[in-house]
Design a protein around this motif. Structure first.
Motif, PDB file in Angstrom:
ATOM      1  N   GLY A  23      -1.270  32.438  10.306  1.00 49.53           N
ATOM      2  CA  GLY A  23      -2.444  33.109  10.802  1.00 49.53           C
ATOM      3  C   GLY A  23      -2.559  33.497  12.314  1.00 49.53           C
ATOM      4  O   GLY A  23      -3.519  33.918  12.655  1.00 49.53           O
ATOM      5  N   ASN A  24      -1.323  33.650  12.738  1.00 52.81           N
ATOM      6  CA  ASN A  24      -1.163  34.203  14.112  1.00 52.81           C
ATOM      7  C   ASN A  24      -1.314  35.798  14.037  1.00 52.81           C
ATOM      8  O   ASN A  24      -0.291  36.219  14.168  1.00 52.81           O
ATOM      9  N   VAL A  25      -2.383  36.414  13.842  1.00 53.94           N
ATOM     10  CA  VAL A  25      -2.459  37.807  13.613  1.00 53.94           C
ATOM     11  C   VAL A  25      -2.649  38.826  14.818  1.00 53.94           C
ATOM     12  O   VAL A  25      -2.710  39.804  14.723  1.00 53.94           O
ATOM     13  N   ASN A  26      -2.928  37.951  15.900  1.00 50.07           N
ATOM     14  CA  ASN A  26      -3.279  38.735  17.251  1.00 50.07           C
ATOM     15  C   ASN A  26      -1.939  38.829  18.157  1.00 50.07           C
ATOM     16  O   ASN A  26      -2.218  39.269  19.275  1.00 50.07           O
ATOM     17  N   ASN A  27      -0.797  38.743  17.521  1.00 50.62           N
ATOM     18  CA  ASN A  27       0.537  39.110  18.591  1.00 50.62           C
ATOM     19  C   ASN A  27       1.323  39.906  17.992  1.00 50.62           C
ATOM     20  O   ASN A  27       1.104  40.579  17.038  1.00 50.62           O
ATOM     21  N   ASP A  28       2.158  40.154  18.756  1.00 49.69           N
ATOM     22  CA  ASP A  28       3.240  41.589  18.676  1.00 49.69           C
ATOM     23  C   ASP A  28       4.261  41.241  17.569  1.00 49.69           C
ATOM     24  O   ASP A  28       4.432  42.211  16.628  1.00 49.69           O
ATOM     25  N   ALA A  47       2.492  30.836   7.109  1.00 48.32           N
ATOM     26  CA  ALA A  47       3.579  29.852   7.410  1.00 48.32           C
ATOM     27  C   ALA A  47       3.579  28.502   6.716  1.00 48.32           C
ATOM     28  O   ALA A  47       3.447  28.799   5.377  1.00 48.32           O
ATOM     29  N   ILE A  48       3.667  27.189   7.347  1.00 47.03           N
ATOM     30  CA  ILE A  48       3.662  26.218   6.638  1.00 47.03           C
ATOM     31  C   ILE A  48       2.248  25.300   6.900  1.00 47.03           C
ATOM     32  O   ILE A  48       2.040  24.179   6.550  1.00 47.03           O
ATOM     33  N   ASP A  49       1.142  26.110   7.259  1.00 42.92           N
ATOM     34  CA  ASP A  49      -0.261  25.653   7.772  1.00 42.92           C
ATOM     35  C   ASP A  49      -0.090  24.103   8.546  1.00 42.92           C
ATOM     36  O   ASP A  49      -0.982  23.370   8.616  1.00 42.92           O
ATOM     37  N   ASP A 373       5.643  25.116  -2.373  1.00 41.93           N
ATOM     38  CA  ASP A 373       4.693  26.258  -2.334  1.00 41.93           C
ATOM     39  C   ASP A 373       3.560  25.937  -1.870  1.00 41.93           C
ATOM     40  O   ASP A 373       2.482  26.775  -1.399  1.00 41.93           O
ATOM     41  N   ASP A 374       2.713  24.589  -2.051  1.00 37.18           N
ATOM     42  CA  ASP A 374       1.642  24.065  -1.922  1.00 37.18           C
ATOM     43  C   ASP A 374       1.732  23.303  -0.343  1.00 37.18           C
ATOM     44  O   ASP A 374       0.714  22.542  -0.159  1.00 37.18           O
ATOM     45  N   HIS A 375       2.499  23.490   0.336  1.00 40.88           N
ATOM     46  CA  HIS A 375       2.809  23.204   1.565  1.00 40.88           C
ATOM     47  C   HIS A 375       3.097  21.510   1.818  1.00 40.88           C
ATOM     48  O   HIS A 375       3.140  21.054   2.856  1.00 40.88           O
ATOM     49  N   THR A 376       3.746  21.038   0.604  1.00 42.38           N
ATOM     50  CA  THR A 376       3.942  19.354   0.647  1.00 42.38           C
ATOM     51  C   THR A 376       5.235  19.432   1.408  1.00 42.38           C
ATOM     52  O   THR A 376       6.111  20.272   1.125  1.00 42.38           O
ATOM     53  N   ARG A 377       5.387  18.451   2.262  1.00 48.69           N
ATOM     54  CA  ARG A 377       6.661  18.205   3.158  1.00 48.69           C
ATOM     55  C   ARG A 377       7.504  17.247   2.138  1.00 48.69           C
ATOM     56  O   ARG A 377       7.245  16.517   1.533  1.00 48.69           O
TER      57      ARG A 377
END
Length: 405
Positions: A23-28, A47-49, A373-377
């Motif tokens: 969610g880093n939507v404000n960068n280049d 990303a991986i939340d 896919d569910d962000h489990t490590r």
């Protein structure tokens, strides 16, 4: 019992904000990922939340024997508009760094890891006349707010790769291919490091400040005068400029060495580099695996007189046995450099988790842990192998199975 590494040697792994937070939507980089003609294969997306899962991620790494962790702060969250600093973002990173400190791991905090706020990029990025001033203002602000939780501060991650990929190869934003601007940006980034060191020291005298440089072992692809001359030029711009430029009172307190590969240069190639010779072992990225290069590079970096930390070293592979081999070779090279008198004080593997690998997207797998896919490590065997070395300081336990690892 014999140890290959000192008892106070730091062990850990690294991440960067854009590659793991989501969610880093404000960068280049977000803009670059979504541009139709971009070299980027896909969007970083969620990303991986790690933005929400940082506490459990830190706990996992501590369970794996890590005593240090390298991460970055996202500049575009902290300063979303020029001179406008987000109290909410600073508060978030205070929670992150507090959680990290609570595990007992030592924090290595990078202030600029590739991504620029959208507004900074729109002004010309590192080509803007006030770029160093604006970066220094950000460094001063964030260190004043969070410096008590940042024992080690890295000003800039891989300045030579920012310059090379973004301004000569066009592989990263701003996607330029200009040999004049490439060299100009490299020198600007070195200036920015020196300025940032002064800013960090003023705001947080207890923080130890350094620069993290990627230092490939460069070689000419052919034995001819033109190739030799080109090799010297590339080595100067990628290696010597940054190491020899670390002089004066604001050079920093330590140096981060980031090594992945041997790389051959070729003036006849449109990319400036040649493919590895046939038969050379390569990674998912096509990078040549050459463990002794790390020993050679550590000796070169030691000429700065600064204490060294390996702040990135790793392999992109789907085969974790290859990662184990890579760890074996590169940790052996590090231990040998220490025996030969090089002041190496820590090893931080790249990366803690499989994550967003910039223009290559999610395909390359660098992580000690996979992410479902569910962000489990999902911890890989290589992570347990590194844990055994971290806990004992011995290389001979790397391949030893242990139910307690």
């Amino acid at each position: 019992m014999h140890r290959d590494f000192p008892t106070d040697f730091l062990w850990g792994a690294a991440t960067s904000a854009h590659q793991v937070e989501g969610g880093n939507v404000n960068n280049d980089w977000w803009d670059f990922e979504h541009a139709p003609a971009s070299a980027a294969r896909e969007s970083s997306g969620d990303a991986i939340d790690h933005f929400h899962r940082y506490a459990e991620d830190f706990a996992l790494l501590r369970q794996l024997g890590h005593t240090a962790h390298r991460l970055s702060l996202e500049w575009s969250r902290i300063e979303p508009a020029p001179g406008e600093f987000s109290r909410a973002a600073v508060a978030h990173y205070r929670r992150v760094l507090t959680a990290l400190a609570g595990t007992g791991m030592t924090a290595f905090v990078t202030l600029h890891h590739f991504t620029l706020p959208r507004w900074f990029a729109a002004r010309g990025g590192w080509l803007a006349p006030d770029a160093v001033h604006l970066f220094t203002r950000y460094c001063r602000h964030v260190t004043a707010e969070l410096g008590d939780l940042m024992p080690f501060v890295c000003t800039i991650n891989e300045p030579q790769m920012i310059a090379l990929h973004g301004y000569l190869e066009g592989y990263h934003p701003p996607a330029l291919t200009n040999p004049v601007l490439w060299k100009r940006v490299g020198r600007t980034l070195l200036d920015a490091h020196h300025a940032a060191v002064g800013a960090v020291r003023a705001a947080s005298p207890g923080s130890r400040t350094g620069l993290a440089v990627q230092l490939p072992l460069l070689a000419p692809i052919r034995a001819d005068p033109a190739c030799d001359a080109f090799h010297r030029t590339m080595r100067h711009e990628i290696v010597d400029l940054y190491l020899d430029g670390l002089t004066g009172p604001d050079r920093g307190d330590w140096l981060g060495v980031q090594y992945y590969r041997k790389q051959w240069v070729d003036p006849a190639s449109p990319t400036h580099f040649a493919d590895p010779p046939p038969g050379t072992p390569v990674t998912q990225m096509g990078w040549a695996v050459h463990p002794d290069g790390l020993r050679v590079i550590l000796h070169r970096a030691a000429a700065t007189g600064l204490p060294l930390y390996v702040t990135e070293n790793g392999i992109a592979t789907e085969d974790d046995t290859e990662r184990l081999d890579y760890l074996d070779g590169h940790l052996t090279a590090t231990a040998q450099a220490i025996r030969e008198g090089v002041d190496v004080r820590g090893y931080l593997h790249w990366s803690a988790f499989d994550n967003f690998e910039w223009s290559e997207g999610y395909r390359p797998k660098f992580g000690l842990s996979a992410v479902s896919d569910d962000h489990t490590r999902v911890v890989k065997p290589s992570a347990h192998a590194l844990a055994r070395v971290a806990r004992t300081g011995r290389l001979d336990v790397l391949r030893t199975e242990s139910r307690t690892s």
